[in-house]
Structure formats: structure tokens, C-alpha cells
Design an enzyme around this catalytic site. Structure first.
Site, PDB file in Angstrom:
ATOM      1  N   ASP A 151       0.843  -1.202   0.000  1.00  0.00           N
ATOM      2  CA  ASP A 151       0.000   0.000   0.000  1.00  0.00           C
ATOM      3  C   ASP A 151       0.877   1.250   0.000  1.00  0.00           C
ATOM      4  OD1 ASP A 151      -3.037  -0.848   1.213  1.00  0.00           O
ATOM      5  OD2 ASP A 151      -1.411  -2.187   1.753  1.00  0.00           O
TER       6      ASP A 151
ATOM      7  N   THR B 132      -6.898  -4.894   0.886  1.00  0.00           N
ATOM      8  CA  THR B 132      -5.646  -5.210   1.591  1.00  0.00           C
ATOM      9  C   THR B 132      -5.766  -6.466   2.443  1.00  0.00           C
ATOM     10  OG1 THR B 132      -5.072  -2.868   1.669  1.00  0.00           O
ATOM     11  CG2 THR B 132      -3.887  -4.303   3.169  1.00  0.00           C
TER      12      THR B 132
END
Ligand code: NAG
Ligand code: NAG
Length: 309
Positions: free
Chosen positions: A51, A122
Site C-alpha cells: 500500500d 488489503t
């Protein structure tokens, strides 16, 4: 490289390459085995090295090419110098060749807002549900999502070693959507796709009220919109404030470009101006067709539980 004088088209052409680069970063981090997981607000709100690196790459690359555009990314990262190897300078030639719809031809950088989710899904990424993962770059003007790019870094991974991984979907309103084959759920079957990791009583009550023939629970907002446009689901129903503007901007633009609709649970559009609050407080309801049906089925109790924006 051929020039396209229109800012929006150059921005989408850059976003395409930048999303591909971010996708390759996401793959690289996974293969390294060192995900660098950090819990943000809890176990269902994670951030990984992927990320962080992907967002740095996307934001730095786009702001270098388009210095006056407002870019809003999911991750709160310290301002720091970005390594040169994270910068993507390319633009997708096929996009530069297209004619921009007239209403967007004169837009200036200052008028555009870019919403970035460097890694949507995620939690699924950390659990190996790799098709659920997407990189999202949405472009807004006048509060509307007008263009979007979705990279799916692990597309085809289920084919096994040797398969070419990844694909990129993109769209501009009035121009069309590319990188996939539009399909619809056959007949009037109601297949509802919803969250796999953020469910609760209200979320479930709302899904049930749609009287679905089938419910699919997958991760990622980007992934769920892909299900809608590829005939895997008829509605994405998420009666919760858990989704943010960067989760919905790019998917909304792509869905709208093929005639679909994304709204809150009241049937109202979200606004993507630079100063809006990030949370989609009144939930997300997205469909390829028959949006009114799904809006009409949302129970009053569910609406009351979610504040309109
Ligand atoms: C960015 O904004 C500055 C100040 O308003 C202006 O001088 C410049 O031409 C703009 N650059 C681009 C690429 O739009
Ligand atoms: C996405 O996640 C769902 C579970 O949430 C899983 O069933 C599915 O296989 C995943 N997609 C892929 C192909 O990894």
C-alpha cells in the site's frame, strides 16, 4: 510518443501506466514475502508495504506530470523524497489516440481531483485471495467521477505459473470502457455481492431485503464492480459507512461509462470534490441495471441507520 493536447486524456493515459506500475509493485512485495503489515484502526483495517510503496509511486508520478492536480490518496504517508525508481513517466498510447468527449476537452489541471486507492482489498491481499485486489485511480471533475482506471495485479493467477498476470480496465464517461468484455447476469436473477470482512446486522438485513437468488461475499470495492460488469453479480449492496471516496471513484466512473449506477442507500450520487469528507456515510449501492428496484428495496430501518451525506 504522440501528443494528445487534452489534459484529461493525457491524465488517463498516465494513470493507466502508473496503475500498471503500482500493480507490479504489489506483486513484487507479495513475492518478497515481507508484507510489512500495520494495523491502522484494527485487524480489519490493514496497511502493508505494498500500500505504502504503491501510493508513493502513484502520487509522485502523477503530480510530477500534472503538478496542479489535486491528488487524494488513502494512506496517510509522511511527505518525503520519493526514490526515482518509483516514478512512472509513460502514457498508454492507445488512450492518447482517442478523441476526448467534448464536455471534457477544455478542462484544466486545477479543476481535476484524483482519488487513489493504491491497494483495494488489503485484507484479502494478506490472506492470499489475490483476485480480490485492485489498484484504483479515479478522476473527478465538478464533483462527478468522470474517468477511472482499475488495475487487477493478480488477474489470471489461478491459471498457475507461466500465466501473464494482471490487467487494466479504464473508462471515460461519454467515450466508453475498455479492457474487459461487458457481460450481464442472465435473465432477472438477482445476485448480490457484498463485503466478506466488514459485515454486521444492518449490512445483512439490507442484503436480505433485496430477495437475492444468490449472495457472493468478496473483498474489495474495485473487485465487486468488476463482478457487476462481467456478469458475475447484479448488485453490490453495502449498507455501511465503511467505504471511502477513493474506493468508489474509479469503479463508479467505469460502471457509469457502461450505463450502470453507483449511489448511496437513498439512491443519491456521491460527490468527489476535493473538500468532501472521505467516508461514504450512507453506504454503497451499485448496479449495472435496475438500480431503482434495489433502491426501493432498502428497508427504512437501514436508511435510518445510515446518515445521508
Ligand atoms: C499550474 O499553475 C500555475 C499557477 O497558477 C500556472 O502558472 C501553471 O501554468 C500551471 N501549470 C500547468 C501545467 O497547468
Ligand atoms: C476473492 O475472495 C473470495 C472470498 O472472499 C474468494 O472466494 C475468491 O476466490 C477470491 N478471488 C480469487 C479468485 O482469489
Amino acid at each position: 510518443m504522440s501528443g494528445n493536447p487534452v489534459v484529461v486524456m493525457r491524465l488517463v493515459a498516465s494513470a493507466y501506466k502508473v496503475a500498471e506500475k503500482a500493480g507490479s509493485i504489489v506483486r513484487k512485495v507479495l513475492h518478497s514475502g515481507e508484507l510489512g503489515i500495520v494495523e491502522k484502526t484494527g485487524a480489519n483495517d490493514l496497511q502493508t508495504l505494498a500500500d505504502r510503496l504503491a501510493q508513493k509511486s502513484i502520487c509522485a508520478s502523477l503530480s510530477r506530470n500534472f503538478p496542479n492536480i489535486t491528488i487524494i490518496g488513502e494512506e496517510d504517508l509522511p511527505a518525503e523524497k520519493v526514490e526515482e525508481d518509483l516514478i512512472e513517466k509513460g502514457q498508454e498510447e492507445e488512450i492518447l489516440q482517442k478523441i476526448c468527449p467534448e464536455e471534457f476537452q477544455a478542462l484544466k489541471e486545477e479543476e481535476l481531483v484524483v482519488w487513489v486507492d493504491p491497494l483495494d482489498g488489503t485484507k484479502e491481499y494478506t490472506e492470499g485471495l489475490l483476485d480480490n485486489v485492485t489498484v484504483l485511480i479515479g478522476i473527478a471533475y465538478g464533483g462527478r467521477a468522470i474517468a477511472g482506471v482499475i488495475n487487477q495485479p493478480f488477474y489470471n493467477y489461478q491459471l498457475g505459473p507461466g500465466a501473464t498476470l494482471g490487467r487494466t480496465l479504464w473508462a471515460v464517461l461519454g467515450l466508453g470502457a475498455f479492457g474487459f468484455q461487458l457481460q450481464e447476469v442472465p435473465g432477472d436473477r438477482r445476485i448480490v455481492t457484498t463485503t466478506r470482512s466488514h459485515s454486521n446486522k444492518v449490512v445483512t438485513e439490507c442484503v436480505d431485503a433485496m430477495e437475492p437468488h444468490e449472495v457472493i461475499k468478496v473483498g474489495g470495492a474495485g473487485n465487486k464492480i468488476i463482478q457487476l460488469i462481467e456478469g458475475k453479480a447484479s448488485a453490490y449492496v453495502f449498507a455501511s459507512p465503511g467505504c471511502k471516496k477513493w474506493d468508489t471513484c474509479a469503479p463508479e466512473a467505469i460502471l457509469h461509462a457502461v450505463g450502470g449506477k453507483l449511489t448511496d442507500m437513498y439512491g443519491n450520487a456521491y460527490c468527489y470534490n476535493a473538500d468532501v469528507k472521505h467516508m461514504n456515510s450512507a453506504g454503497v449501492l451499485a448496479t449495472l441495471r435496475n438500480h431503482e428496484y434495489y433502491v426501493s428495496r432498502v428497508p427504512p430501518t437501514v436508511r435510518q441507520a445510515l446518515k445521508s451525506d
